[in-house]
Design an enzyme around this catalytic site. Structure first.
Site, PDB file in Angstrom:
ATOM      1  N   HIS A 126       9.379 -28.364 -87.596  1.00  0.00           N
ATOM      2  CA  HIS A 126       8.264 -28.261 -88.553  1.00  0.00           C
ATOM      3  C   HIS A 126       7.971 -29.583 -89.246  1.00  0.00           C
ATOM      4  CE1 HIS A 126       8.625 -23.980 -87.705  1.00  0.00           C
ATOM      5  NE2 HIS A 126       7.349 -23.964 -88.029  1.00  0.00           N
ATOM      6  N   HIS A 184      23.958 -24.199 -82.969  1.00  0.00           N
ATOM      7  CA  HIS A 184      24.025 -24.879 -84.267  1.00  0.00           C
ATOM      8  C   HIS A 184      23.797 -23.912 -85.419  1.00  0.00           C
ATOM      9  CE1 HIS A 184      23.353 -27.644 -87.557  1.00  0.00           C
ATOM     10  NE2 HIS A 184      23.996 -28.538 -86.833  1.00  0.00           N
ATOM     11  N   GLU A 214      26.288 -22.880 -88.366  1.00  0.00           N
ATOM     12  CA  GLU A 214      25.685 -22.797 -89.705  1.00  0.00           C
ATOM     13  C   GLU A 214      24.808 -21.571 -89.949  1.00  0.00           C
ATOM     14  OE1 GLU A 214      23.732 -26.497 -90.708  1.00  0.00           O
ATOM     15  OE2 GLU A 214      25.499 -27.643 -90.091  1.00  0.00           O
ATOM     16  N   HIS A 246      29.633 -31.726 -83.100  1.00  0.00           N
ATOM     17  CA  HIS A 246      29.989 -30.315 -83.307  1.00  0.00           C
ATOM     18  C   HIS A 246      30.853 -29.796 -82.166  1.00  0.00           C
ATOM     19  CE1 HIS A 246      27.768 -29.550 -86.911  1.00  0.00           C
ATOM     20  NE2 HIS A 246      26.625 -29.947 -86.387  1.00  0.00           N
TER      21      HIS A 246
HETATM   22 CO    CO Z   1      24.922 -30.216 -87.535  1.00  0.00          CO
END
Ligand code: CO
Length: 298
Positions: A126, A184, A214, A246
């Site tokens: 966005h 993620h 997350e 990650h």
């Molecule tokens: Co991250």
């Protein structure tokens, strides 16, 4: 009387000629008399990674894009400020999307298809939308920009991605062994793509589970699914474009809080496979199909 009238007529006529002349001359001043020829480019935009080994998969996307869209200039930009700063300290300068677009405009490009190489239409996407919108309609430079959608934006995309991931699993994995994918995840409403993806995986293979770092589903959810599956063997894979930080730390790291350590402590035998999705050509094709649509609209 007649004489005065005609004098006035001459003056009006003279003024009119002057005005018409100026009106005709103005566009010539503005554009030097010629319309700018259309010059097209592609801007590939990713979150980025600071792990050089992981960044190699971007070369894969670059090569595939060059084969599919020959003759079109291809540039790259990273959306992550943190990654760009980290790389700059190591001497590797990567442009932000805004800077890459301004450079293209400066070099005479007029039409740019911007392709989001993000996973979902979340915050990064966005922001990119706003950047492209704000850089169109300027007095000079870019005349038109189109934006290609991220990887997971339709049921068709998700189905293709699920099949591509399953087809690329290590051949040693047997059907009674579980697979845990780490996405993620985000606070953004677009996080809904992850449980949707989990559904597509479960349709194709009941022992493949999706978790996120997350967002939702979280590791707790995955653990309850693992328990119900009855298996003690787990393959761990990142569900991210690159196997970066990650994947190396939160998924497969030796620290106590990595998924590997947590699951191992609960009695599971874990086998991590560190490979980013962008290394899979079938998945890159999904992104490039979105880019093809953006180029068509350009
Ligand atoms: Co991250």
């Amino acid at each position: 009387m007649l004489q005065r009238f005609s004098k006035m007529h001459y003056r009006i006529l003279f003024a009119l000629v002057l005005m018409v002349g100026l009106a005709l001359a103005l566009p010539a001043f503005a554009g030097h008399g010629k319309a700018k020829p259309a010059k097209k480019a592609i801007l590939l935009v990713t979150f980025g990674t600071s792990v050089p080994q992981a960044a190699k998969v971007f070369d894969n996307i670059d090569k595939m894009a060059k084969v599919r869209f020959p003759g079109v200039e291809i540039r790259w930009a990273y959306t992550s400020v943190i990654i760009r700063k980290k790389l700059a300290r190591q001497g590797q300068v990567m442009d932000s999307p805004a800077l890459a677009l301004v450079k293209l405009a400066d070099e005479g490009y007029t039409h740019v298809a911007v392709q989001s190489l993000h996973m979902i239409p979340g915050q990064e996407f966005h922001d990119l939308r706003m950047t492209t919108a704000s850089l169109t309609h300027g007095p000079e430079g870019l005349k038109k920009m189109t934006l290609g959608l991220p990887l997971l934006t339709s049921a068709g995309d998700m189905d293709r991605v699920a099949k591509a991931v399953l087809a690329d699993l290590p051949p040693e994995r047997t059907k009674d062994e579980a697979v845990v994918l780490m996405g993620h995840g985000t606070h953004h409403p677009a996080n809904a793509a992850y449980p949707a993806m989990a559904f597509f995986f479960s349709l194709a293979d009941p022992k493949v589970f999706m978790g996120t770092v997350e967002g939702f589903p979280d590791l707790e959810t995955v653990e309850s699914q693992l328990k119900a599956s009855g298996t003690k063997k787990v393959w761990l894979l990142p569900f991210m474009s690159v196997a970066g930080d990650h994947a190396m730390n939160d998924l497969a790291g030796d620290e106590d809080d990595s998924w590997k350590s947590i699951l191992t402590a609960k009695g599971y035998t874990c086998r991590p496979v560190l490979k980013g999705l962008a290394a899979n050509p079938v998945i890159v094709d999904v992104w490039l199909d979105h880019l093809a649509k953006a180029l068509e609209k350009l």
